[in-house]
Design a protein around this motif. Structure first.
Motif, PDB file in Angstrom:
ATOM      1  N   GLY A 287      17.137 128.131  -3.449  1.00 52.76           N
ATOM      2  CA  GLY A 287      17.648 126.952  -4.128  1.00 52.76           C
ATOM      3  C   GLY A 287      19.028 126.520  -3.686  1.00 52.76           C
ATOM      4  O   GLY A 287      19.466 126.795  -2.566  1.00 52.76           O
ATOM      5  N   VAL A 288      19.722 125.850  -4.600  1.00 55.52           N
ATOM      6  CA  VAL A 288      21.021 125.257  -4.341  1.00 55.52           C
ATOM      7  C   VAL A 288      21.998 126.306  -3.810  1.00 55.52           C
ATOM      8  O   VAL A 288      22.117 127.395  -4.379  1.00 55.52           O
ATOM      9  N   ASN A 289      22.637 125.983  -2.703  1.00 52.35           N
ATOM     10  CA  ASN A 289      23.649 126.838  -2.061  1.00 52.35           C
ATOM     11  C   ASN A 289      23.110 128.188  -1.600  1.00 52.35           C
ATOM     12  O   ASN A 289      23.864 129.151  -1.483  1.00 52.35           O
ATOM     13  N   GLN A 290      21.796 128.279  -1.350  1.00 50.68           N
ATOM     14  CA  GLN A 290      21.187 129.517  -0.867  1.00 50.68           C
ATOM     15  C   GLN A 290      20.720 129.332   0.569  1.00 50.68           C
ATOM     16  O   GLN A 290      20.487 128.211   1.024  1.00 50.68           O
ATOM     17  N   LYS A 291      20.535 130.438   1.257  1.00 48.73           N
ATOM     18  CA  LYS A 291      20.022 130.411   2.635  1.00 48.73           C
ATOM     19  C   LYS A 291      18.643 129.753   2.683  1.00 48.73           C
ATOM     20  O   LYS A 291      18.295 129.074   3.635  1.00 48.73           O
ATOM     21  N   ARG A 292      17.830 129.986   1.666  1.00 47.56           N
ATOM     22  CA  ARG A 292      16.484 129.440   1.604  1.00 47.56           C
ATOM     23  C   ARG A 292      16.420 128.437   0.438  1.00 47.56           C
ATOM     24  O   ARG A 292      16.798 128.760  -0.678  1.00 47.56           O
ATOM     25  N   ASN A 293      15.929 127.241   0.747  1.00 49.04           N
ATOM     26  CA  ASN A 293      15.909 126.201  -0.277  1.00 49.04           C
ATOM     27  C   ASN A 293      14.747 125.253   0.001  1.00 49.04           C
ATOM     28  O   ASN A 293      14.667 124.664   1.074  1.00 49.04           O
ATOM     29  N   THR A 294      13.849 125.129  -0.948  1.00 51.02           N
ATOM     30  CA  THR A 294      12.737 124.177  -0.829  1.00 51.02           C
ATOM     31  C   THR A 294      12.815 123.092  -1.903  1.00 51.02           C
ATOM     32  O   THR A 294      11.869 122.336  -2.084  1.00 51.02           O
ATOM     33  N   ASN A 295      13.929 123.016  -2.595  1.00 53.27           N
ATOM     34  CA  ASN A 295      14.076 122.009  -3.647  1.00 53.27           C
ATOM     35  C   ASN A 295      13.912 120.593  -3.102  1.00 53.27           C
ATOM     36  O   ASN A 295      13.392 119.719  -3.795  1.00 53.27           O
ATOM     37  N   HIS A 296      14.347 120.358  -1.877  1.00 55.08           N
ATOM     38  CA  HIS A 296      14.224 119.024  -1.280  1.00 55.08           C
ATOM     39  C   HIS A 296      12.769 118.655  -1.012  1.00 55.08           C
ATOM     40  O   HIS A 296      12.436 117.494  -0.821  1.00 55.08           O
ATOM     41  N   LEU A 297      11.893 119.645  -1.031  1.00 54.69           N
ATOM     42  CA  LEU A 297      10.471 119.422  -0.783  1.00 54.69           C
ATOM     43  C   LEU A 297       9.645 119.409  -2.064  1.00 54.69           C
ATOM     44  O   LEU A 297       8.683 118.656  -2.177  1.00 54.69           O
ATOM     45  N   LEU A 298      10.015 120.261  -3.024  1.00 58.89           N
ATOM     46  CA  LEU A 298       9.176 120.427  -4.217  1.00 58.89           C
ATOM     47  C   LEU A 298       9.919 120.261  -5.537  1.00 58.89           C
ATOM     48  O   LEU A 298       9.301 120.387  -6.599  1.00 58.89           O
ATOM     49  N   GLY A 299      11.213 119.993  -5.480  1.00 65.66           N
ATOM     50  CA  GLY A 299      11.961 119.860  -6.729  1.00 65.66           C
ATOM     51  C   GLY A 299      11.856 121.138  -7.548  1.00 65.66           C
ATOM     52  O   GLY A 299      12.007 122.234  -7.020  1.00 65.66           O
ATOM     53  N   GLN A 300      11.542 120.983  -8.835  1.00 68.13           N
ATOM     54  CA  GLN A 300      11.436 122.136  -9.736  1.00 68.13           C
ATOM     55  C   GLN A 300       9.984 122.487 -10.079  1.00 68.13           C
ATOM     56  O   GLN A 300       9.740 123.258 -11.016  1.00 68.13           O
ATOM     57  N   LEU A 301       9.036 121.968  -9.308  1.00 71.27           N
ATOM     58  CA  LEU A 301       7.630 122.302  -9.548  1.00 71.27           C
ATOM     59  C   LEU A 301       7.424 123.809  -9.485  1.00 71.27           C
ATOM     60  O   LEU A 301       7.819 124.461  -8.520  1.00 71.27           O
ATOM     61  N   GLY A 302       6.814 124.365 -10.496  1.00 72.18           N
ATOM     62  CA  GLY A 302       6.473 125.780 -10.491  1.00 72.18           C
ATOM     63  C   GLY A 302       7.620 126.732 -10.770  1.00 72.18           C
ATOM     64  O   GLY A 302       7.472 127.941 -10.602  1.00 72.18           O
ATOM     65  N   ILE A 303       8.758 126.225 -11.225  1.00 79.53           N
ATOM     66  CA  ILE A 303       9.875 127.100 -11.581  1.00 79.53           C
ATOM     67  C   ILE A 303       9.797 127.337 -13.091  1.00 79.53           C
ATOM     68  O   ILE A 303       9.783 126.384 -13.875  1.00 79.53           O
ATOM     69  N   ILE A 304       9.724 128.600 -13.475  1.00 81.49           N
ATOM     70  CA  ILE A 304       9.517 128.961 -14.883  1.00 81.49           C
ATOM     71  C   ILE A 304      10.546 129.990 -15.334  1.00 81.49           C
ATOM     72  O   ILE A 304      11.177 130.657 -14.512  1.00 81.49           O
ATOM     73  N   ASP A 305      10.682 130.148 -16.633  1.00 77.37           N
ATOM     74  CA  ASP A 305      11.497 131.218 -17.190  1.00 77.37           C
ATOM     75  C   ASP A 305      10.663 132.496 -17.136  1.00 77.37           C
ATOM     76  O   ASP A 305       9.668 132.622 -17.843  1.00 77.37           O
ATOM     77  N   GLY A 306      11.037 133.412 -16.265  1.00 74.79           N
ATOM     78  CA  GLY A 306      10.278 134.652 -16.068  1.00 74.79           C
ATOM     79  C   GLY A 306      10.838 135.850 -16.801  1.00 74.79           C
ATOM     80  O   GLY A 306      10.421 136.979 -16.557  1.00 74.79           O
ATOM     81  N   THR A 307      11.774 135.625 -17.723  1.00 78.78           N
ATOM     82  CA  THR A 307      12.434 136.731 -18.420  1.00 78.78           C
ATOM     83  C   THR A 307      11.432 137.632 -19.127  1.00 78.78           C
ATOM     84  O   THR A 307      11.477 138.864 -18.985  1.00 78.78           O
ATOM     85  N   GLN A 308      10.510 137.060 -19.862  1.00 76.91           N
ATOM     86  CA  GLN A 308       9.532 137.861 -20.606  1.00 76.91           C
ATOM     87  C   GLN A 308       8.657 138.680 -19.665  1.00 76.91           C
ATOM     88  O   GLN A 308       8.342 139.839 -19.944  1.00 76.91           O
ATOM     89  N   ARG A 309       8.264 138.101 -18.548  1.00 81.22           N
ATOM     90  CA  ARG A 309       7.445 138.831 -17.577  1.00 81.22           C
ATOM     91  C   ARG A 309       8.204 140.038 -17.023  1.00 81.22           C
ATOM     92  O   ARG A 309       7.630 141.116 -16.844  1.00 81.22           O
ATOM     93  N   LEU A 310       9.487 139.846 -16.743  1.00 86.43           N
ATOM     94  CA  LEU A 310      10.306 140.968 -16.270  1.00 86.43           C
ATOM     95  C   LEU A 310      10.451 142.025 -17.354  1.00 86.43           C
ATOM     96  O   LEU A 310      10.362 143.221 -17.077  1.00 86.43           O
ATOM     97  N   ASN A 311      10.653 141.584 -18.588  1.00 86.19           N
ATOM     98  CA  ASN A 311      10.750 142.523 -19.708  1.00 86.19           C
ATOM     99  C   ASN A 311       9.479 143.351 -19.847  1.00 86.19           C
ATOM    100  O   ASN A 311       9.540 144.562 -20.123  1.00 86.19           O
TER     101      ASN A 311
END
Length: 154
Positions: free
Chosen positions: A49-73
């Protein structure tokens, strides 16, 4: 455990690490907890994402970005920086394919059948690819075509 810095819908965990975070859909990789081990992957490999070496936001925006906190828990990981924004499995696959394959021409590292067992799961990946494809340059489109030939929906 793997360090996850502060994330947002614009700067999120993706690629192989996100594919190893359990999904209720039954998709993703089987290594799960191993990808969350200390130093399993360098930060610039899985933070997109923003200010990272790898960024696809310019191609897909925020499609498929979710809050994964519960899954990690559920995996027994309680990161200090919450919420933890992650790519869902289709987005993580497309992010990984774009950065590790379409840009480089090394397309054999992202194998659809390894992470998506059903036709419907694969359709979700292809739907994102349909969004991405018109924004690719000629070489990236050629690499995507080769990848699709090796990773068909059926």
């Amino acid at each position: 455990m793997l360090y996850i810095p502060k994330t947002s819908p614009e700067t999120y965990v993706s690629s192989i690490v996100a594919l190893n975070i359990h999904s209720p859909d039954g998709t993703g990789d089987w290594h799960s907890a191993a990808s969350l081990d200390d130093d399993a992957f360098p930060l610039d490999f899985y933070l997109y994402g923003v200010n990272q070496k790898r960024n696809t936001n310019h191609l897909l925006g925020q499609l498929g970005i979710i809050d994964g906190t519960q899954r990690l828990n559920q995996l027994g990981y309680y990161p200090e920086n919450t919420p933890v924004w992650v790519a869902d499995h289709p987005r993580a696959c497309v992010d990984y394919l774009y950065s590790s394959g379409l840009q480089t021409g090394i397309i054999d590292s992202a194998i659809l059948d390894d992470w998506f067992p059903s036709f419907e799961d694969k359709q979700r990946v292809y739907a994102l690819l349909d969004e991405l494809e018109p924004k690719l340059n000629a070489k990236e489109k050629e690499n995507l075509h080769l990848w699709k030939c090796r990773n068909p929906l059926e």
